[in-house]
Design a protein around this motif. Structure first.
Motif, PDB file in Angstrom:
ATOM      1  N   GLN A 103       0.587  -1.287   0.039  1.00 39.40           N
ATOM      2  CA  GLN A 103       0.015   0.107   0.023  1.00 39.40           C
ATOM      3  C   GLN A 103       0.984   1.304  -0.092  1.00 39.40           C
ATOM      4  N   LYS A 104       0.451   2.197  -0.719  1.00 40.57           N
ATOM      5  CA  LYS A 104       0.924   3.763  -0.419  1.00 40.57           C
ATOM      6  C   LYS A 104       0.202   4.493  -0.014  1.00 40.57           C
ATOM      7  N   ARG A 105       0.715   5.460   0.871  1.00 41.85           N
ATOM      8  CA  ARG A 105       0.002   6.307   1.613  1.00 41.85           C
ATOM      9  C   ARG A 105      -0.133   7.764   0.929  1.00 41.85           C
ATOM     10  N   TRP A 106      -1.289   8.386   0.975  1.00 44.77           N
ATOM     11  CA  TRP A 106      -1.504   9.897   0.338  1.00 44.77           C
ATOM     12  C   TRP A 106      -0.361  10.554   1.130  1.00 44.77           C
ATOM     13  N   ASP A 135      -0.947  12.202   4.938  1.00 42.57           N
ATOM     14  CA  ASP A 135      -2.400  11.906   5.327  1.00 42.57           C
ATOM     15  C   ASP A 135      -2.218  10.359   5.815  1.00 42.57           C
ATOM     16  N   ASN A 170      -4.717   5.572   2.086  1.00 44.30           N
ATOM     17  CA  ASN A 170      -3.876   4.877   1.020  1.00 44.30           C
ATOM     18  C   ASN A 170      -4.517   5.249  -0.501  1.00 44.30           C
ATOM     19  N   TYR A 171      -3.770   5.331  -1.360  1.00 47.86           N
ATOM     20  CA  TYR A 171      -4.026   5.007  -2.727  1.00 47.86           C
ATOM     21  C   TYR A 171      -4.619   3.546  -2.657  1.00 47.86           C
ATOM     22  N   PRO A 172      -5.678   3.513  -3.897  1.00 48.90           N
ATOM     23  CA  PRO A 172      -6.079   2.067  -4.319  1.00 48.90           C
ATOM     24  C   PRO A 172      -4.984   1.191  -4.795  1.00 48.90           C
ATOM     25  N   ARG A 183      -2.658  -1.245  -6.629  1.00 53.66           N
ATOM     26  CA  ARG A 183      -2.311  -1.821  -7.802  1.00 53.66           C
ATOM     27  C   ARG A 183      -1.328  -2.976  -7.791  1.00 53.66           C
ATOM     28  N   ASN A 234     -11.989   1.785  -9.011  1.00 50.41           N
ATOM     29  CA  ASN A 234     -10.576   1.279  -8.553  1.00 50.41           C
ATOM     30  C   ASN A 234     -10.371  -0.026  -8.773  1.00 50.41           C
ATOM     31  N   ASN A 289      -9.086   4.506 -15.782  1.00 53.07           N
ATOM     32  CA  ASN A 289     -10.180   5.553 -15.752  1.00 53.07           C
ATOM     33  C   ASN A 289     -11.299   5.544 -16.993  1.00 53.07           C
TER      34      ASN A 289
END
Length: 452
Positions: free
Chosen positions: A41-44, A47, A50-52, A54, A211, A216
């Motif tokens: 997971q990657k955090r904003w 903040d 987390n980003y969705p 992938r 997501n 998109n």
């Protein structure tokens, strides 16, 4: 998105083929271990969200469950692949439950209780081991020196172009799901609904949220159809609906569908232009055979579009002159297609062999993503377009070629934005399979346009 039960016999053979490829790579590169990291997971920024997530596409090639952060595929010569799953208690987040999944039979499964515990399953001496993944800091902390080595990446990328039966089945199902979404969006359009509402209808029909899909969704009405990546759908309905372009897909076990369709609100010349572009798409697909160089298809697309621009009275010079002077690139500024698979713009489309020898883009067509020769069991999109893009038209209006353009005629079509028709094609030695036209979408389009 989970595949249907009949996929799993195909999955077993898919894993067998991946293992055969890997064995050859181990010998060629003198490797004892490959550690393929799903990612984490990657955090904003600043903040606690987390980003969705992938997953690494190399991980997705082996594992059909794409929502497994901190998971690993461990490959060793002459050994059953190991799937490592993080099984830490977590009451904050929903985690995937895999206990009864039939595809797990292809792996030896290990469970770790923390991301750091992967170290216990890796050898201390990693001289002949390699890490494949995004998180370089994780690889270094684990002691890997061989991180995403080019010979390994080039090898896997090249062979990913050639799809197994399991992969083709996933792509086929993804096309069927996406087609249902396109029909739902089109029905909403004909009911006068906004871009945003068409998007909601698309997602409701596919049962895949923003997501979960491979890219998109692009839904542009009227002038917004001229924006190649219109990712901010208007929530207010248009005062007078004229057109809608939808470029949207779906995903099955990590494999992407990528379909574009364009709709006219009325039976008019714009609808005739849509029909003309649809015929170009089909003609290009018919020419896509093993041994054809993809830039040749791109060139043919420009020739066909030049003929349409002349026939509809947009440009008065010869088609040959349009291409030579770059006028067709104003109306068709992107490549005619790309490889498709675990990624929407799948890798190795400009790679000649498993060593990574590049195939450069032809002069004047640097946006072309696919430059290699077409071979059997490869999957491509074919997506010609005709657009009325304000910045490009403005540049043309100030060029030495401005006098060959019928600007009054162009102005008539500016409010419609543009057109793109995109199909997903499996190339075989004796035929092509159009995965998109196998769906109900083609029959719906014929009904709407009165061609059924």
């Amino acid at each position: 998105m989970t595949a249907t039960a009949d996929f799993w016999p195909l999955f077993s053979d898919h894993i067998r083929q991946l293992r055969t490829r890997s064995e050859r790579l181990f010998k060629r590169e003198n490797l004892d271990l490959l550690a393929i990291h799903s990612g984490q997971q990657k955090r904003w920024f600043l903040d606690d969200m987390n980003y969705p997530f992938r997953a690494n596409p190399h991980f997705k090639a082996w594992c059909p469950e794409t929502q497994l952060p901190n998971a690993w595929i461990i490959l060793k010569p002459d050994t059953r692949p190991t799937l490592v799953l993080l099984s830490a208690p977590d009451f904050w987040h929903t985690t995937a439950s895999l206990e009864s999944e039939p595809w797990l039979e292809a792996f030896h499964v290990e469970h770790i209780t923390s991301p750091e515990a992967i170290e216990k399953l890796l050898p201390y001496d990693k001289k002949n081991a390699a890490y494949l993944g995004e998180h370089i800091e994780v690889a270094k902390a684990l002691g890997f020196e061989n991180i995403n080595p080019d010979p390994v990446l080039h090898f896997f990328h090249y062979h990913r172009l050639f799809k197994t039966d399991y992969e083709i089945a996933c792509l086929t199902q993804a096309n069927h799901i996406a087609a249902e979404g396109h029909i739902a969006a089109a029905k909403a359009f004909f009911n006068g609904e906004s871009e945003f509402d068409c998007l909601l209808k698309y997602m409701a029909a596919t049962r895949q949220g923003q997501n979960e899909v491979p890219y998109n969704h692009i839904i542009g009405q009227n002038k917004n159809a001229s924006v190649l990546h219109h990712w901010l759908p208007d929530k207010q309905p248009q005062t007078l609906l004229k057109s809608m372009l939808v470029d949207a897909g779906a995903e099955v076990c990590g494999y992407a569908a990528d379909i574009s369709r364009t709709w006219s609100a009325e039976h008019n010349e714009y609808e005739e232009l849509v029909a003309a572009l649809d015929q170009i798409t089909l003609a290009l697909i018919d020419k896509m055979k093993p041994g054809i160089e993809f830039p040749f298809l791109h060139q043919v697309a420009h020739e066909q579009i030049a003929n349409v621009l002349f026939a509809f009275g947009f440009v008065s010079c010869s088609p040959e002159q349009m291409i030579e002077d770059g006028i067709t690139s104003v109306f068709f500024p992107h490549g005619v297609g790309h490889s498709l698979g675990l990624q929407v713009h799948d890798v190795a489309a400009a790679q000649a062999d498993e060593r990574g020898t590049p195939v450069p883009s032809p002069t004047g067509h640097l946006t072309l993503k696919t430059t290699r020769t077409v071979e059997p069991r490869q999957v491509y999109t074919i997506e010609p377009g005709i657009y009325f893009i304000e910045p490009l038209l403005k540049k043309l209006a100030y060029s030495r070629n401005k006098h060959v353009v019928n600007w009054k005629r162009v102005d008539e079509f500016r409010p419609f934005g543009g057109i793109r028709i995109e199909d997903n094609i499996v190339v075989y030695r004796e035929r092509n399979d159009n995965l998109t036209r196998q769906t109900c979408l083609d029959a719906y389009a014929k009904k709407v346009t009165g061609l059924a």
